[in-house]
Design a protein around this motif. Structure first.
Motif, PDB file in Angstrom:
ATOM      1  N   VAL A  19      27.872  21.024  65.224  1.00 49.38           N
ATOM      2  CA  VAL A  19      28.098  21.262  66.645  1.00 49.38           C
ATOM      3  C   VAL A  19      27.960  22.750  66.924  1.00 49.38           C
ATOM      4  CG1 VAL A  19      29.710  21.019  68.565  1.00 49.38           C
ATOM      5  CG2 VAL A  19      29.702  19.309  66.734  1.00 49.38           C
ATOM      6  N   LEU A  20      27.221  23.069  67.970  1.00 48.90           N
ATOM      7  CA  LEU A  20      27.093  24.444  68.456  1.00 48.90           C
ATOM      8  C   LEU A  20      27.805  24.501  69.801  1.00 48.90           C
ATOM      9  CD1 LEU A  20      23.302  24.954  67.676  1.00 48.90           C
ATOM     10  CD2 LEU A  20      25.264  25.514  66.227  1.00 48.90           C
ATOM     11  N   TRP A  21      28.828  25.342  69.885  1.00 45.81           N
ATOM     12  CA  TRP A  21      29.646  25.475  71.096  1.00 45.81           C
ATOM     13  C   TRP A  21      29.376  26.850  71.686  1.00 45.81           C
ATOM     14  CZ3 TRP A  21      32.785  22.275  73.867  1.00 45.81           C
ATOM     15  CH2 TRP A  21      33.735  22.841  74.725  1.00 45.81           C
ATOM     16  N   TYR A  22      28.629  26.896  72.763  1.00 42.51           N
ATOM     17  CA  TYR A  22      28.313  28.158  73.427  1.00 42.51           C
ATOM     18  C   TYR A  22      29.368  28.444  74.491  1.00 42.51           C
ATOM     19  CZ  TYR A  22      23.766  27.775  71.199  1.00 42.51           C
ATOM     20  OH  TYR A  22      22.766  27.684  70.261  1.00 42.51           O
ATOM     21  N   TYR A  23      29.771  29.694  74.583  1.00 42.01           N
ATOM     22  CA  TYR A  23      30.779  30.079  75.569  1.00 42.01           C
ATOM     23  C   TYR A  23      30.510  31.519  76.002  1.00 42.01           C
ATOM     24  CZ  TYR A  23      32.913  32.799  71.855  1.00 42.01           C
ATOM     25  OH  TYR A  23      33.117  33.720  70.869  1.00 42.01           O
ATOM     26  N   HIS A  24      30.856  31.825  77.244  1.00 41.59           N
ATOM     27  CA  HIS A  24      30.725  33.194  77.723  1.00 41.59           C
ATOM     28  C   HIS A  24      31.699  34.052  76.941  1.00 41.59           C
ATOM     29  CE1 HIS A  24      30.825  36.727  80.283  1.00 41.59           C
ATOM     30  NE2 HIS A  24      29.627  36.321  80.722  1.00 41.59           N
ATOM     31  N   GLU A  25      31.225  35.203  76.478  1.00 47.39           N
ATOM     32  CA  GLU A  25      32.035  36.037  75.583  1.00 47.39           C
ATOM     33  C   GLU A  25      33.383  36.446  76.171  1.00 47.39           C
ATOM     34  OE1 GLU A  25      29.609  39.399  74.644  1.00 47.39           O
ATOM     35  OE2 GLU A  25      29.800  40.292  76.614  1.00 47.39           O
ATOM     36  N   GLU A  26      33.526  36.403  77.473  1.00 50.18           N
ATOM     37  CA  GLU A  26      34.800  36.752  78.104  1.00 50.18           C
ATOM     38  C   GLU A  26      35.688  35.537  78.373  1.00 50.18           C
ATOM     39  OE1 GLU A  26      33.950  39.097  81.543  1.00 50.18           O
ATOM     40  OE2 GLU A  26      32.910  40.631  80.379  1.00 50.18           O
ATOM     41  N   ASP A  27      35.206  34.355  78.046  1.00 49.18           N
ATOM     42  CA  ASP A  27      35.953  33.126  78.323  1.00 49.18           C
ATOM     43  C   ASP A  27      36.689  32.653  77.066  1.00 49.18           C
ATOM     44  OD1 ASP A  27      36.962  30.722  79.208  1.00 49.18           O
ATOM     45  OD2 ASP A  27      35.083  30.080  80.159  1.00 49.18           O
ATOM     46  N   GLU A  28      37.784  33.328  76.776  1.00 51.99           N
ATOM     47  CA  GLU A  28      38.580  33.002  75.587  1.00 51.99           C
ATOM     48  C   GLU A  28      39.149  31.582  75.655  1.00 51.99           C
ATOM     49  OE1 GLU A  28      39.083  34.881  72.770  1.00 51.99           O
ATOM     50  OE2 GLU A  28      37.588  36.261  73.603  1.00 51.99           O
TER      51      GLU A  28
END
Length: 131
Positions: free
Chosen positions: A97-106
């Protein structure tokens, strides 16, 4: 077997599950009006895919998740989708699984980590930040 393609709407994500490449992608905003109905079509497709694949050589499945926003009800159904995919490992499929998230969205990062480490899912994953 045909791919599953659902175009993104204002409140629902784009879904593209490709049985040939074995890349299953969900991306965008997820808070559809009826999340059970929305995600049930994904679960139904996964059941068909499993039946289609059970007599073929096992292979690797990549689950590519890139949410800008996911509400708690959608998260519940995403868990069901991942639980279903996790059962494929019993048939010698490799799943990542690859989980992409905005770097500021902890918060979104944390939600992904918690999800993949649940005992009923427990899938190998990578969290990948973007800006």
């Amino acid at each position: 077997m045909k791919p599953l393609r659902i175009n993104a709407e204002i409140d629902s994500p784009e879904i593209f599950f490709n049985p040939e490449s074995r890349v299953f992608s969900i991306s965008g905003i997820s808070h559809p009006e009826n999340p059970k109905e929305f995600y049930q079509q994904v679960i139904d497709w996964l059941d068909e895919f499993y039946e289609y694949m059970k007599n073929q050589e096992p292979s690797k499945i990549i689950v590519d998740l890139n949410f800008r926003y996911i509400n708690s009800t959608s998260y519940k159904y995403l868990r069901e989708v991942l639980r279903k995919i996790a059962t494929f490992r019993d048939s010698n499929f490799e799943v990542e699984v690859l989980w992409y998230y905005h770097e500021e969205d902890e918060e979104l990062l944390h939600e992904g980590v918690v999800l993949f480490e649940l005992p009923d899912i427990n899938l190998p994953y990578k969290c990948i930040p973007y800006n």
